[in-house]
Design a protein around this motif. Structure first.
Motif, mmCIF file in Angstrom:
data_model
loop_
_atom_site.group_PDB
_atom_site.id
_atom_site.type_symbol
_atom_site.label_atom_id
_atom_site.label_comp_id
_atom_site.label_asym_id
_atom_site.label_seq_id
_atom_site.Cartn_x
_atom_site.Cartn_y
_atom_site.Cartn_z
ATOM 1 N N GLY A 175 0.812 -1.208 0.000
ATOM 2 C CA GLY A 175 0.000 0.000 0.000
ATOM 3 C C GLY A 175 0.845 1.258 0.000
ATOM 4 N N TYR A 176 1.978 1.216 0.699
ATOM 5 C CA TYR A 176 2.857 2.394 0.762
ATOM 6 C C TYR A 176 3.442 2.716 -0.615
ATOM 7 N N GLU A 177 3.876 1.677 -1.338
ATOM 8 C CA GLU A 177 4.412 1.890 -2.680
ATOM 9 C C GLU A 177 3.323 2.418 -3.611
ATOM 10 N N ALA A 178 2.092 1.933 -3.410
ATOM 11 C CA ALA A 178 0.972 2.401 -4.227
ATOM 12 C C ALA A 178 0.726 3.893 -4.024
ATOM 13 N N LEU A 179 0.795 4.352 -2.776
ATOM 14 C CA LEU A 179 0.578 5.774 -2.500
ATOM 15 C C LEU A 179 1.630 6.638 -3.174
ATOM 16 N N GLU A 180 2.877 6.186 -3.205
ATOM 17 C CA GLU A 180 3.928 6.951 -3.885
ATOM 18 C C GLU A 180 3.657 7.056 -5.373
ATOM 19 N N ILE A 181 3.167 5.982 -5.960
ATOM 20 C CA ILE A 181 2.832 6.013 -7.397
ATOM 21 C C ILE A 181 1.662 6.951 -7.641
ATOM 22 N N LEU A 182 0.670 6.915 -6.750
ATOM 23 C CA LEU A 182 -0.488 7.804 -6.895
ATOM 24 C C LEU A 182 -0.082 9.266 -6.822
ATOM 25 N N LYS A 183 0.947 9.576 -6.042
ATOM 26 C CA LYS A 183 1.385 10.961 -5.895
ATOM 27 C C LYS A 183 2.075 11.490 -7.147
ATOM 28 N N THR A 184 2.650 10.614 -7.937
ATOM 29 C CA THR A 184 3.463 11.061 -9.079
ATOM 30 C C THR A 184 2.865 10.692 -10.431
ATOM 31 N N ASN A 185 1.712 10.034 -10.439
ATOM 32 C CA ASN A 185 1.100 9.627 -11.698
ATOM 33 C C ASN A 185 -0.415 9.807 -11.631
ATOM 34 N N THR A 186 -1.007 10.055 -12.769
ATOM 35 C CA THR A 186 -2.459 10.192 -12.839
ATOM 36 C C THR A 186 -3.060 8.812 -13.041
ATOM 37 N N ILE A 187 -3.535 8.217 -11.959
ATOM 38 C CA ILE A 187 -4.111 6.876 -11.997
ATOM 39 C C ILE A 187 -5.630 6.989 -12.081
ATOM 40 N N ASP A 188 -6.215 6.245 -12.997
ATOM 41 C CA ASP A 188 -7.671 6.271 -13.180
ATOM 42 C C ASP A 188 -8.362 5.091 -12.512
ATOM 43 N N ILE A 189 -7.724 3.915 -12.555
ATOM 44 C CA ILE A 189 -8.328 2.690 -12.031
ATOM 45 C C ILE A 189 -7.333 2.014 -11.092
ATOM 46 N N LEU A 190 -7.827 1.608 -9.928
ATOM 47 C CA LEU A 190 -6.986 0.966 -8.918
ATOM 48 C C LEU A 190 -7.543 -0.419 -8.605
#
Length: 546
Positions: free
Chosen positions: A37-52
């Motif tokens: 989950g922590y790695e996911a949050l870092e990706i969410l901060k730097t990329n425009t994610i539409d579907i999780l």
């Protein structure tokens, strides 16, 4: 097209879903992977994610905790929750966090693709919803005064637009002006204490003056205001409907303008405790006369007002004839230096051609105009070179960069030849530099991947090594090579796997682990997709081929 993030602490699950499913067929262009989950949050901060897509049970941060955080910060993300537990409580919590779907493991590839496709269609529909349009429209309405001012400023500087294009732009910005209408320009210069204010307070005073002018002139005139590049407030003044015939019959429009301008001066002095000078220019036709009347007004302001303050000047027809006119094409927007800085080479070349057309038509024998053009172009070229850490001589050669004797200005033909020869060399130098930078970057990426192929060669790892954003890494690699970075990594891994399979002493699972595949079955699946043979079948074929 949308971006997808898959989160699971089981790397085999993430890798299998990410690398083997045809995501592009359901509207997904990019797939990001996270193993916590922590790695996911870092990706969410730097990329425009539409579907999780996330698993529920993960160490450290559960999928439900991740969904809660994602929903607070990225409200438009659509979520799919995966779990091996069928308890109703999980489903209830997932619904509370706006989860689109709750799926129980194991789930088929077809099911995952179907749900993601439905989500992509829902996202597309939401993008087209009226609410989004209204929010954009509201922001646009709030920006209208600024946008109107920018358009008028461009027209003052000589910007030429096709009549239909200009009419469309004015209608969009709600400018009540028709082509061919008569207008006059009114320049207001802030003086005394007003000119000494800091930027914030000066902006407030300018806003107040514009509002005052609108109230004072509203009965008979329309005002289109802006702040020009010299810091003056400029008003394009037109008569309101119903006042045009009255003004034409009585010929009192000029008198009315002067009276109202005087009232504006008094109001600024009384209410704002400040001083302004006002200059009212001659009448002309919109838009063709705008640049000329603006330059005439500036000329009159310099001559008639100068450093004096609190004056009101009306420009008469006979007094303000300029003996020598300045070049227009050279200084109208967009400026050459700005076109060069944005690498708009085609537009820059067209700009230069228009400058020489004007020179040939009006100033072919004027040595001063030729020198003016030369130094302006030379300064633009030098500025571009220096902003890129280069010397001009290094880009166009010492012969062209040497201004001793100003040989390029001896004639219009010589100046034109110098200009376009230097321009072509600058363009070639910049394009070569850009290509060399990309090639160097891609080669560093490849070297890193080759050295760390049996370690972590994820996009994030490469980006960290290059000190670049992962999205930029992907784009620059694709632009230079024509293939995706993930395809390059997969190809190297499969080629290494094929070499290692030739060694009978190494087990298949050992090869999988060495190449970073924790699940041998997943390695077999990827290998077969690449070679159309399982690793064992590939080994058997090697034996047959002898």
């Amino acid at each position: 097209m949308f971006q997808l993030l898959i989160v699971d602490d089981e790397s085999a699950v993430v890798d299998s879903l990410s690398d083997t499913l045809p995501w592009q067929t359901v509207g997904v262009t990019s797939v990001f992977k996270a193993y916590s989950g922590y790695e996911a949050l870092e990706i969410l901060k730097t990329n425009t994610i539409d579907i999780l897509i996330t698993d529920i049970h993960m160490p450290g941060m559960s999928g439900l905790e991740l969904l809660a955080k994602a929903h607070r910060s990225w409200k438009k993300i659509k979520c799919i929750l995966l779990s091996g537990h069928a308890e109703f409580d999980y489903a209830r919590q997932a619904i509370r966090h706006n989860t689109y779907e709750y799926l129980l493991k194991p789930v088929s590839d077809e099911m995952i693709l179907g749900k993601v496709k439905a989500l992509a269609e829902l996202l597309q529909k939401e993008r087209e919803e009226l609410l989004t349009y209204q929010l954009v429209a509201q922001a646009f309405e709030e920006s209208l005064p600024k946008l109107r001012g920018e358009l008028l400023n461009e027209l003052l500087q000589g910007l030429e637009l096709a009549p239909r294009r200009l009419q469309e732009k004015m209608e969009l910005l709600k400018v009540n002006m028709r082509l061919g209408a008569e207008f006059a320009l009114m320049l207001v210069r802030m003086e005394g204490k007003l000119s000494e204010l800091d930027l914030y307070n000066l902006s407030l005073m300018e806003y107040a003056v514009v509002n005052m002018a609108g109230e004072i002139f509203e009965d008979g005139f329309r005002l289109w205001p802006c702040k020009d590049i010299h810091g003056f407030l400029v008003f394009l003044v037109t008569l309101k409907e119903g006042k045009i015939e009255e003004a034409a019959d009585s010929e009192n429009a000029d008198q009315q303008l002067q009276q109202l301008a005087s009232q504006l001066q008094l109001s600024v002095n009384h209410y704002l405790k400040g001083t302004v000078s006002v200059l009212i220019g001659k009448w002309g036709r919109f838009p063709q006369d705008v640049p000329k009347l603006y330059q005439d007004s500036l000329y009159s302001l310099r001559r008639r007002i100068g450093s004096q303050s609190g004056l009101l000047i009306y420009v008469s027809e006979a007094l303000e004839q300029q003996p020598v006119h300045s070049l227009l094409r050279l200084y109208e927007p967009p400026l050459l230096v700005h076109l060069l800085e944005s690498a708009s080479w085609t537009l820059a070349e067209e700009k230069l051609q228009s400058v020489f057309q004007e020179l040939r038509a009006k100033w072919a024998d004027s040595s001063e105009h030729l020198v003016e053009v030369f130094f302006s172009i030379y300064a633009s070229f030098s500025s571009l070179a220096h902003k890129n850490g280069r010397e001009l001589a290094g880009m166009i050669g010492p012969g062209l960069s040497d201004v001793a004797g100003l040989a390029a200005c001896r004639s219009l033909k010589a100046l034109e030849e110098w200009t376009f020869q230097a321009f072509r060399l600058m363009k070639q130098s910049m394009e070569n530099e850009t290509k060399n930078d990309r090639e160097h970057t891609v080669e560093k990426i490849k070297q890193y991947i080759r050295r760390h192929l049996t370690e972590d060669v994820s996009l994030q790892a490469v980006a960290d090594y290059m000190y670049m954003h992962p999205v930029h890494i992907s784009r620059i690699y694709k632009l230079e090579t024509g293939e995706n970075l993930s395809d390059y990594i997969l190809r190297l891994k499969m080629e290494m796997a094929a070499v290692m399979l030739a060694d009978r002493s190494v087990k298949n699972y050992e090869i999988a682990l060495k190449l970073g595949y924790q699940n041998p079955n997943y390695f077999n699946k990827v290998f077969k997709k690449y070679y159309s043979l399982t690793p064992q079948e590939y080994r058997s074929k090697l034996d047959e081929d002898g």
